[in-house]
Enzyme design. Structure first.
Site, short mmCIF file in Angstrom:
data_model
loop_
_atom_site.label_atom_id
_atom_site.label_comp_id
_atom_site.label_asym_id
_atom_site.label_seq_id
_atom_site.Cartn_x
_atom_site.Cartn_y
_atom_site.Cartn_z
N LYS A 187 23.75 -8.49 9.42
CA LYS A 187 24.37 -9.40 10.39
C LYS A 187 24.03 -8.90 11.80
O LYS A 187 24.62 -7.92 12.29
CB LYS A 187 25.89 -9.41 10.21
CG LYS A 187 26.60 -10.28 11.26
CD LYS A 187 28.06 -9.94 11.34
CE LYS A 187 28.77 -10.55 12.52
NZ LYS A 187 28.06 -10.61 13.81
N GLY A 240 28.53 -0.61 17.34
CA GLY A 240 29.25 -1.53 18.22
C GLY A 240 30.39 -0.82 18.91
O GLY A 240 30.35 0.41 19.10
N GLY A 245 34.86 -0.73 15.42
CA GLY A 245 34.45 0.37 14.55
C GLY A 245 35.63 0.92 13.75
O GLY A 245 35.51 1.21 12.56
N GLU A 262 28.43 3.97 14.62
CA GLU A 262 27.80 4.42 15.86
C GLU A 262 28.49 3.65 16.97
O GLU A 262 28.26 2.46 17.15
CB GLU A 262 26.30 4.07 15.79
CG GLU A 262 25.48 4.80 16.77
CD GLU A 262 25.70 6.27 16.63
OE1 GLU A 262 26.28 6.83 17.57
OE2 GLU A 262 25.33 6.84 15.59
N CYS A 296 24.47 2.54 24.89
CA CYS A 296 25.57 3.47 24.61
C CYS A 296 25.21 4.87 25.07
O CYS A 296 26.07 5.73 25.17
CB CYS A 296 26.04 3.41 23.17
SG CYS A 296 24.77 3.40 21.98
N GLN A 343 30.49 -10.17 29.18
CA GLN A 343 30.15 -8.85 29.70
C GLN A 343 30.41 -8.79 31.21
O GLN A 343 30.97 -7.83 31.72
CB GLN A 343 28.65 -8.58 29.48
CG GLN A 343 28.33 -7.80 28.26
CD GLN A 343 29.02 -6.47 28.25
OE1 GLN A 343 30.00 -6.30 27.53
NE2 GLN A 343 28.55 -5.52 29.04
N GLU A 396 34.52 3.42 28.42
CA GLU A 396 33.16 2.89 28.42
C GLU A 396 33.13 1.54 29.12
O GLU A 396 33.87 0.63 28.75
CB GLU A 396 32.65 2.74 26.99
CG GLU A 396 31.20 2.29 26.95
CD GLU A 396 30.63 2.21 25.54
OE1 GLU A 396 31.29 1.61 24.67
OE2 GLU A 396 29.53 2.75 25.32
C1 UN1 Z 1 22.03 2.39 22.15
O1 UN1 Z 1 22.22 2.27 23.35
O2 UN1 Z 1 22.85 1.94 21.33
O3 UN1 Z 1 18.20 6.68 23.48
C2 UN1 Z 1 20.80 2.99 21.56
C3 UN1 Z 1 18.19 5.52 23.88
C4 UN1 Z 1 17.59 4.47 22.97
C5 UN1 Z 1 18.59 3.99 21.98
C6 UN1 Z 1 19.90 3.58 22.57
N1 UN1 Z 1 16.45 5.04 22.29
O4 UN1 Z 1 18.67 5.20 24.95
#
Ligand code: UN1
Length: 505
Positions: A187, A240, A245, A262, A296, A343, A396
């Site tokens: 998904k 997410g 999560g 994650e 993230c 956002q 965040e």
């Molecule tokens: C993410 O933001 O969920 O290291 C992943 C990084 C990328 C992956 C980010 N290769 O910023």
């Protein structure tokens, strides 16, 4: 039903209407709902996808269940070859995919191409697992006995991915699950399913048997919920937000499914007094404002030693004010739009919170309007001077907002860096090798960069974090297959008699 073209209701692109992908075919959803995928730079509709139903997920799971024994029995090296062929198909279309990604997600074209490359790199990397899937041989305590471990696929994998990396993150999960021998219900995020669909098509073209990988778009509360709660799904891998999560984890816990999470980050960059400031400047700008801060791994806290605080901050503000915000397809643009109205509202809300809690707004802090901006969702890169206890220094934000904090020494910098719920990425700039190695031990994070930005993890290293950032096995790298394989311990007794371990006679 191949994705149908609906003509062009405006702008230069053709809107495609997709179905759900089950058993190797795009078919109609059993529901009526459709949602638009919108280019955040100009509001243009790019595609329509179904808001899938529980029944759609049920059909996808049936296909994945039916295909599991055959895919499990396929030699891992053959499974890996499918990924290698898919990587080549993606590479051949890298330009087109990069542009599509920039339009779907809003990240600037260089980053969009980089993300497509990340998917290619991961498929190529993980395909090699098909020739490893390493187990161990272990000593035994008895004569004429052999002990080893083997890896077996967990079963059906339910993969739920976010909008900020619409092809790279799906590639990590799908690639690792496939080479491990799992079959899949996938998904993608409702905001960015086009690149997910392209990934699925590339795998089909590469020879993946129909039904091994199925894709259902739709609401988390319907499609996600059905995947997470289905007894057929043995492993759920979710990337997410932290609140979702936790729900995913709770649902998985109820039926003792394996769950990989994650989640968020609040990634610090520390500048010690001996930092190479020019190098740090480039790194901070890239990490804080690249992808409009919607990674993230983005740097959202800059912790500067008091001796260089004023000097670095003034330069940083000047550089930030010089960043060009605009159309992600224009190669001279540094920062694209944020991903849509929701956002935008969330980020502007945090900017208000920052002001209310007394942080000093030093640049940006507003939405961009006027020509080239009005149809999209653009926020000017924003810098606050704050205090570690403020919400903008703890939560965040997932946008182009950087909170700058002062520290009197290394110890205080690390204390501030660690004083948040998250622990994904981290960075320290120093020329002192002793301090650098100390930081590797001290920073509470899954990733630490020395003299480099918090973003840009390479696929051959494990990716993930500590504390509320996640749970379960690390994605990517040598650990990628841990999420999708069970380890079986095997004892072979060739003595021809009953031998009893741990029994003294
Ligand atoms: C993410 O933001 O969920 O290291 C992943 C990084 C990328 C992956 C980010 N290769 O910023």
């Amino acid at each position: 039903m191949e994705p149908r073209s609906l003509g062009s209701p405006g702008g230069d692109s053709v809107v495609e209407e997709y179905g759900v992908y089950i058993n190797g075919e795009w078919v109609d959803s059993s529901g009526e709902e459709l949602f638009d995928v919108v280019n955040p730079a100009n509001g243009q509709i790019l595609a329509r996808f179904p808001g899938g139903t529980r029944e759609d997920v049920g059909r996808a799971l049936e296909a994945a269940k039916r295909m599991f024994p055959g895919w499990k029995a396929t030699p891992p090296a053959r499974r890996g070859e499918v990924l290698l062929r898919a990587a080549q198909i993606l590479r051949d279309d890298k330009d087109g995919l990069g542009k599509l990604l920039a339009r779907e997600n809003g990240k600037v074209i260089s980053e969009a191409r980089g993300e497509v490359q990340e998917a290619i790199d991961f498929f190529e990397y993980i395909a090699g697992e098909g020739r490893r899937l390493l187990g161990e041989t272990v000593a035994t305590e008895l004569p004429d006995k052999f002990a080893m471990t083997v890896r077996l696929p967990v079963g059906i994998a339910g993969l739920i991915t976010p909008w900020n990396f619409p092809i790279a993150i799906p590639s990590w999960k799908i690639g690792a699950a496939l080479v491990s021998g799992c079959t899949i219900v996938f998904k993608p995020a409702t905001g960015t399913p086009i690149l997910g669909a392209r990934l699925v098509s590339a795998l089909a073209e590469a020879g993946l048997p129909p039904g091994v990988l199925n894709m259902v778009t739709g609401r988390g509360s319907v499609v996600g919920d059905e995947i997470v709660n289905s007894p057929l799904v043995s492993v759920v891998s979710f990337t997410g937000g932290v609140d979702t999560g936790k729900e995913v984890y709770t649902c998985g816990a109820r039926r003792l499914a394996n769950v990989g999470l994650e989640l968020g980050g609040k990634n610090p960059t520390i500048l010690l007094e001996d930092a190479d400031q020019e190098l740090a400047m480039e790194g901070v700008l890239f990490a804080a404002f690249g992808t409009a801060g919607q990674r993230c791994t983005a740097c959202s806290r800059l912790i500067i030693h008091k001796k260089i605080y004023d000097e670095f901050l003034e330069d940083l503000i000047e550089e930030t004010e010089g960043l060009k915000v605009g159309d992600p397809l224009d190669p001279s643009v540094d920062v694209g739009p944020v991903k849509g109205k929701e956002q935008e509202e969330k980020i502007l809300g945090y900017i208000d919170i920052g002001k209310e809690e007394g942080a000093k707004l030093r640049c940006g802090g507003h939405k961009l309007t006027g020509d080239g901006y009005d149809l999209g969702t653009f926020i000017r890169p924003t810098i606050f001077e704050g205090k570690p206890e403020m919400r903008i220094a703890k939560e965040e934000i997932f946008g182009p907002v950087l909170t700058v904090l002062e520290a009197k020494n290394y110890q205080e910098a690390v204390r501030i860096a660690n004083d948040v719920q998250y622990g994904l990425s981290s960075s320290i700039y120093t020329r002192d090798v002793n301090m650098a190695f100390r930081a590797i031990q001290d920073l509470e994070a899954g990733i630490t960069y020395i003299n480099a930005p918090t973003i840009g993890a390479e696929v051959q290293l494990p990716f993930g974090g500590v504390k509320d950032t996640g749970s379960g096995a690390r994605e990517a790298g040598t650990t990628a297959i841990d999420e999708f394989t069970e380890i079986k311990s095997v004892y072979v007794d060739y003595s021809g008699r009953l031998q009893k371990a741990q029994i003294e006679e």
